[in-house]
Scaffold this motif. Sequence first.
Motif, short mmCIF file in Angstrom:
data_model
loop_
_atom_site.label_atom_id
_atom_site.label_comp_id
_atom_site.label_asym_id
_atom_site.label_seq_id
_atom_site.Cartn_x
_atom_site.Cartn_y
_atom_site.Cartn_z
N ASP A 1 -26.81 -22.52 -99.09
CA ASP A 1 -27.40 -21.26 -99.54
C ASP A 1 -28.65 -20.90 -98.74
N GLY A 2 -29.39 -21.90 -98.30
CA GLY A 2 -30.61 -21.61 -97.55
C GLY A 2 -31.53 -22.81 -97.50
N VAL A 3 -32.72 -22.58 -96.93
CA VAL A 3 -33.73 -23.63 -96.79
C VAL A 3 -35.03 -23.15 -97.41
N LEU A 4 -35.59 -23.93 -98.33
CA LEU A 4 -36.87 -23.63 -98.94
C LEU A 4 -37.95 -24.36 -98.14
N ARG A 5 -38.72 -23.61 -97.35
CA ARG A 5 -39.71 -24.21 -96.47
C ARG A 5 -40.92 -24.68 -97.27
N ALA A 6 -41.45 -25.86 -96.89
CA ALA A 6 -42.62 -26.45 -97.57
C ALA A 6 -42.45 -26.37 -99.09
N HIS A 7 -41.31 -26.82 -99.55
CA HIS A 7 -40.92 -26.66 -100.95
C HIS A 7 -41.63 -27.62 -101.89
N SER A 8 -41.88 -28.84 -101.42
CA SER A 8 -42.54 -29.84 -102.26
C SER A 8 -43.22 -30.87 -101.36
N ARG A 9 -44.00 -31.74 -101.99
CA ARG A 9 -44.73 -32.75 -101.23
C ARG A 9 -44.12 -34.12 -101.51
N MET A 10 -43.87 -34.88 -100.44
CA MET A 10 -43.31 -36.22 -100.55
C MET A 10 -44.38 -37.22 -100.96
N PRO A 11 -43.98 -38.41 -101.43
CA PRO A 11 -44.95 -39.42 -101.82
C PRO A 11 -45.94 -39.79 -100.71
#
Length: 254
Positions: free
Chosen positions: A160-170
């Motif tokens: 469907d698409g790409v959510l850029r800078a969507h969340s922060r990794m550990p």
Amino acid sequence: MKILDPVTLRGAHVTLEPLSLDHHDELVQAASDGELWNLWYTSVPRPDDMCKEIRRRLTLQSEGSMLAFTTRLNDPDTGLPGRIIGMTTYCGIDLGLPRVEIGYTWNAASTHGSGANAESKRLLLGYAFETLGCEVVVFCTHWMNFQSRMAITRLGAKQDGVLRAHSRMPDGSLRDTVVFSILKAEWPQVRNELDRRIAAHSRGLTPLAPDQIRPLPGRIPLGSRENLCVSCRRNDKASENKLLLKTRHRMAAG
């Protein structure tokens, strides 16, 4: 708020049963098979964090936003659930639509390519579409997790698409999230392909993805090589050259 009740989903090779704190030690063993937590773009818990992760999932389940499963391989002799190999969930649950996301999935490294993941997804998708009546099932993964992206694509899901800078990794890095989905109308063809792959694994074969299936070289007209793999094109071209040389020799002899 309506909450999904825990359920056990059993297939020929794997069983998905409700997650429990009693599964802790076996889940640690499964995650240690390949030390999956070392893949920075995944969220597989380290052994010291496994209890915390189980409690987190069970808390979200009690709130109605997740339904958590433990994945077991079935014993090949008895068909009964055997050793634990990983975890998976329904998450992002919206029973008003209804829709679910299948995510937070990991399996022991030694089971990769065994067909366990394909059957797990077959069970989850079947329950979502055929029992819960979902209009759509969603999958999300890290942009850098190419193995996961390929596996989701092989299920028949559409990107469907790409959510850029969507969340922060550990580790503090930002995650670009790739979103895929399967619609209710697409489920019959996705189900048929999953059943084919699972049947191939049952026969001890390595199933090909649909885009890997090619007609035999001898069954297509010469010159129609665009659908052949590189090695088949070479073999087909060599056969055509031999036939051409034989024809020239006959003409020269005549």
